[in-house]
Design a protein around this motif. Structure first.
Motif, PDB file in Angstrom:
ATOM      1  N   THR A  94      83.084  57.597  18.602  1.00  0.00           N
ATOM      2  CA  THR A  94      82.073  58.791  18.796  1.00  0.00           C
ATOM      3  C   THR A  94      83.024  59.668  17.853  1.00  0.00           C
ATOM      4  OG1 THR A  94      81.039  60.373  19.892  1.00  0.00           O
ATOM      5  CG2 THR A  94      83.093  59.327  20.756  1.00  0.00           C
ATOM      6  N   LEU A  95      81.899  60.739  17.450  1.00  0.00           N
ATOM      7  CA  LEU A  95      82.644  61.827  16.825  1.00  0.00           C
ATOM      8  C   LEU A  95      83.158  62.599  17.945  1.00  0.00           C
ATOM      9  CD1 LEU A  95      79.623  63.253  14.473  1.00  0.00           C
ATOM     10  CD2 LEU A  95      81.560  61.813  13.759  1.00  0.00           C
ATOM     11  N   VAL A  96      84.314  63.313  17.890  1.00  0.00           N
ATOM     12  CA  VAL A  96      85.054  64.143  18.820  1.00  0.00           C
ATOM     13  C   VAL A  96      83.911  64.961  19.642  1.00  0.00           C
ATOM     14  CG1 VAL A  96      86.882  65.867  19.371  1.00  0.00           C
ATOM     15  CG2 VAL A  96      87.191  63.761  17.960  1.00  0.00           C
ATOM     16  N   ALA A  97      83.225  65.761  18.599  1.00  0.00           N
ATOM     17  CA  ALA A  97      82.469  66.551  19.190  1.00  0.00           C
ATOM     18  C   ALA A  97      81.053  66.012  19.965  1.00  0.00           C
ATOM     19  CB  ALA A  97      81.917  67.923  18.208  1.00  0.00           C
ATOM     20  N   SER A  98      80.844  64.673  19.932  1.00  0.00           N
ATOM     21  CA  SER A  98      79.926  64.107  20.479  1.00  0.00           C
ATOM     22  C   SER A  98      80.264  63.409  21.658  1.00  0.00           C
ATOM     23  CB  SER A  98      79.143  63.047  19.509  1.00  0.00           C
ATOM     24  OG  SER A  98      78.485  63.781  18.284  1.00  0.00           O
ATOM     25  N   ALA A  99      81.486  63.467  21.912  1.00  0.00           N
ATOM     26  CA  ALA A  99      81.892  62.754  23.051  1.00  0.00           C
ATOM     27  C   ALA A  99      81.560  63.025  24.578  1.00  0.00           C
ATOM     28  CB  ALA A  99      83.676  62.560  23.059  1.00  0.00           C
ATOM     29  N   ASP A 100      81.212  62.046  25.262  1.00  0.00           N
ATOM     30  CA  ASP A 100      80.780  62.473  26.910  1.00  0.00           C
ATOM     31  C   ASP A 100      82.048  62.897  27.353  1.00  0.00           C
ATOM     32  OD1 ASP A 100      78.905  62.406  29.328  1.00  0.00           O
ATOM     33  OD2 ASP A 100      81.051  60.937  29.786  1.00  0.00           O
ATOM     34  N   TYR A 107      88.779  57.498  28.927  1.00  0.00           N
ATOM     35  CA  TYR A 107      89.397  57.021  27.860  1.00  0.00           C
ATOM     36  C   TYR A 107      90.804  57.217  27.578  1.00  0.00           C
ATOM     37  CZ  TYR A 107      89.720  54.946  23.180  1.00  0.00           C
ATOM     38  OH  TYR A 107      90.055  54.253  21.932  1.00  0.00           O
ATOM     39  N   MET A 108      91.162  58.462  27.609  1.00  0.00           N
ATOM     40  CA  MET A 108      92.457  58.700  27.315  1.00  0.00           C
ATOM     41  C   MET A 108      93.310  58.488  28.596  1.00  0.00           C
ATOM     42  SD  MET A 108      92.783  59.955  24.294  1.00  0.00           S
ATOM     43  CE  MET A 108      92.154  60.785  23.102  1.00  0.00           C
ATOM     44  N   LYS A 147      85.774  58.532  10.411  1.00  0.00           N
ATOM     45  CA  LYS A 147      84.981  59.437  11.195  1.00  0.00           C
ATOM     46  C   LYS A 147      84.329  58.827  12.481  1.00  0.00           C
ATOM     47  CE  LYS A 147      83.484  62.221   7.193  1.00  0.00           C
ATOM     48  NZ  LYS A 147      82.635  62.519   6.159  1.00  0.00           N
ATOM     49  N   GLY A 148      84.528  59.133  13.425  1.00  0.00           N
ATOM     50  CA  GLY A 148      83.989  58.543  14.580  1.00  0.00           C
ATOM     51  C   GLY A 148      85.400  57.756  15.696  1.00  0.00           C
ATOM     52  N   GLN A 149      86.454  57.689  14.698  1.00  0.00           N
ATOM     53  CA  GLN A 149      87.723  57.119  15.403  1.00  0.00           C
ATOM     54  C   GLN A 149      88.655  58.231  15.994  1.00  0.00           C
ATOM     55  OE1 GLN A 149      88.812  54.358  11.923  1.00  0.00           O
ATOM     56  NE2 GLN A 149      88.398  53.006  13.351  1.00  0.00           N
TER      57      GLN A 149
END
Lengths: 246, 121
Positions: A94-100, A107-108, A147-149
């Motif tokens: 996901t884009l970082v700014a889009s992450a839930d 995840y982390m 992007k997204g990673q």
């Protein structure tokens, strides 16, 4: 050159992925005993199906980065682990700014925090018998994310740091660690990505081809061997030269 | 064999020292030059020898200075806080630790012996 191995038992997390299934027969061929980890019955069945010719020469075990409290039982059941090949990795692009926010935190916690617990337990087992070798299967995306990673890349870098320090801190007790950063591997999630990108991607590969799971597996066998023990505290990129130019 | 002798055997083996060089009052860092990696091995050996779960932070008093500083900041008696947080430490020994802190790491062999004794109760 014939490779030698000071240990015997190899714990492989992410044990039902394509690289692990290619790796296991190679390990068995070297006289080693792989323990292939899975998160559920389907994964265990896949392992048994692929490795049926080698029945009795490997084991399977439950392991889930989402359940770090259960890792102690794994090491209690298998106290003589000499090698760790860590390939488990959560899937969240996901884009970082889009992450839930909740999923980001989980995840982390799983891919860095729980992995630190894995390394802690493995290190204690290995220091106890003064030998051990750990390889973290990272990714070329750790240093060059698409992007997204962003979260994937950050978690790989965080985990590489844990393995690097383990190698630095434990080498005097015969325990070493390194990371391997494969590039585009035609297997599993990599295969899906390659299919989506089409032929344009292969043209960017300096050698004109992607890396196969079998090639990564063979590299892992070398890096596990006694010959490679001085590869310690480093992460080696295996991407066919993709990241060497532009 | 009593706990001290069993702890001392582990220390002699890991640190490559003679028995005579190790007493209950030996400081691990100040006298025996123990390093972090040695402590890890000591913890692993103690857990095997005594069949106990060794918590490295507790047995090696890793947060003692923070514990004392926090107690002082909160207006709590540091000795009482040590005894409450680290139940293997006797009150008399906690007082020694508070007084001794300025001279370096206070961990002594007797603290390891007290820890295994507490766990084996």
């Amino acid at each position: 050159m014939k490779l030698s191995f000071s240990g015997k038992t190899v714990l492989v997390t992410g044990g039902n992925c394509g690289i692990a299934l290619a790796l296991a027969p190679l390990l068995i061929g070297e006289g080693l005993f792989p323990i292939l980890c899975h998160r559920h019955g389907t994964g265990a069945a896949k392992i048994d199906e692929h490795l049926s010719p080698w029945a009795g020469q490997y084991a399977t075990a439950f392991f889930d980065l989402a359940c770090p409290e259960q890792m102690g039982a794994l090491f209690a059941d298998h106290p003589g682990i000499d090698y760790l090949v860590d390939m488990a990795q959560g899937d969240y692009e996901t884009l970082v700014a889009s992450a839930d926010p909740g999923r980001l935190a989980r995840y982390m916690a799983e891919n860095i925090g729980a992995r630190a617990e894995l390394v802690r337990l493995a290190a204690r087992a290995m220091v106890g018998h003064r030998f051990g070798r750990m390889i973290f299967v990272s990714s070329a995306a750790a240093g060059m994310p698409g992007k997204g990673q962003g979260l994937y890349s950050a978690s790989k870098l965080g985990a590489e740091g844990i393995y690097r320090s383990a190698g630095l801190e434990l080498a005097s007790r015969g325990v070493t660690a390194m990371g391997l950063r494969p590039g585009y591997v035609a297997s599993g999630r990599g295969d899906r990505f390659i299919e989506q990108q089409g032929q344009g991607l292969v043209k960017k590969m300096p050698g004109g081809c992607f890396i196969s799971a079998a090639e990564v597996a063979r590299a892992l066998v070398f890096f596990l061997s006694d010959t490679a023990r001085h590869f310690n505290g480093v992460a080696i990129t295996m991407d066919g030269g993709f990241s060497a130019g532009k | 064999m009593d706990h001290f002798n069993r702890v001392r055997n582990i220390l002699t083996e890991i640190l490559d020292l003679d028995e005579q060089e190790i007493s209950q009052d030996s400081y691990l860092v100040r006298d025996l030059d123990v390093e972090s990696i040695d402590l890890l091995e000591v913890a692993l050996a103690l857990s095997t020898e005594f069949a106990i779960e060794v918590r490295d932070d507790e047995i090696f008093l890793r947060h003692l200075r923070t514990l004392i500083a926090d107690a002082k900041a909160e207006g709590v008696d540091p000795v009482a806080r040590i005894v409450e947080t680290l139940p293997h430490i006797p009150e008399k020994r906690a007082k020694e630790m508070v007084a001794d802190l300025g001279d370096g790491p206070v961990l002594k062999v007797r603290d390891l012996v007290d820890y295994v004794g507490h766990c084996c109760r």
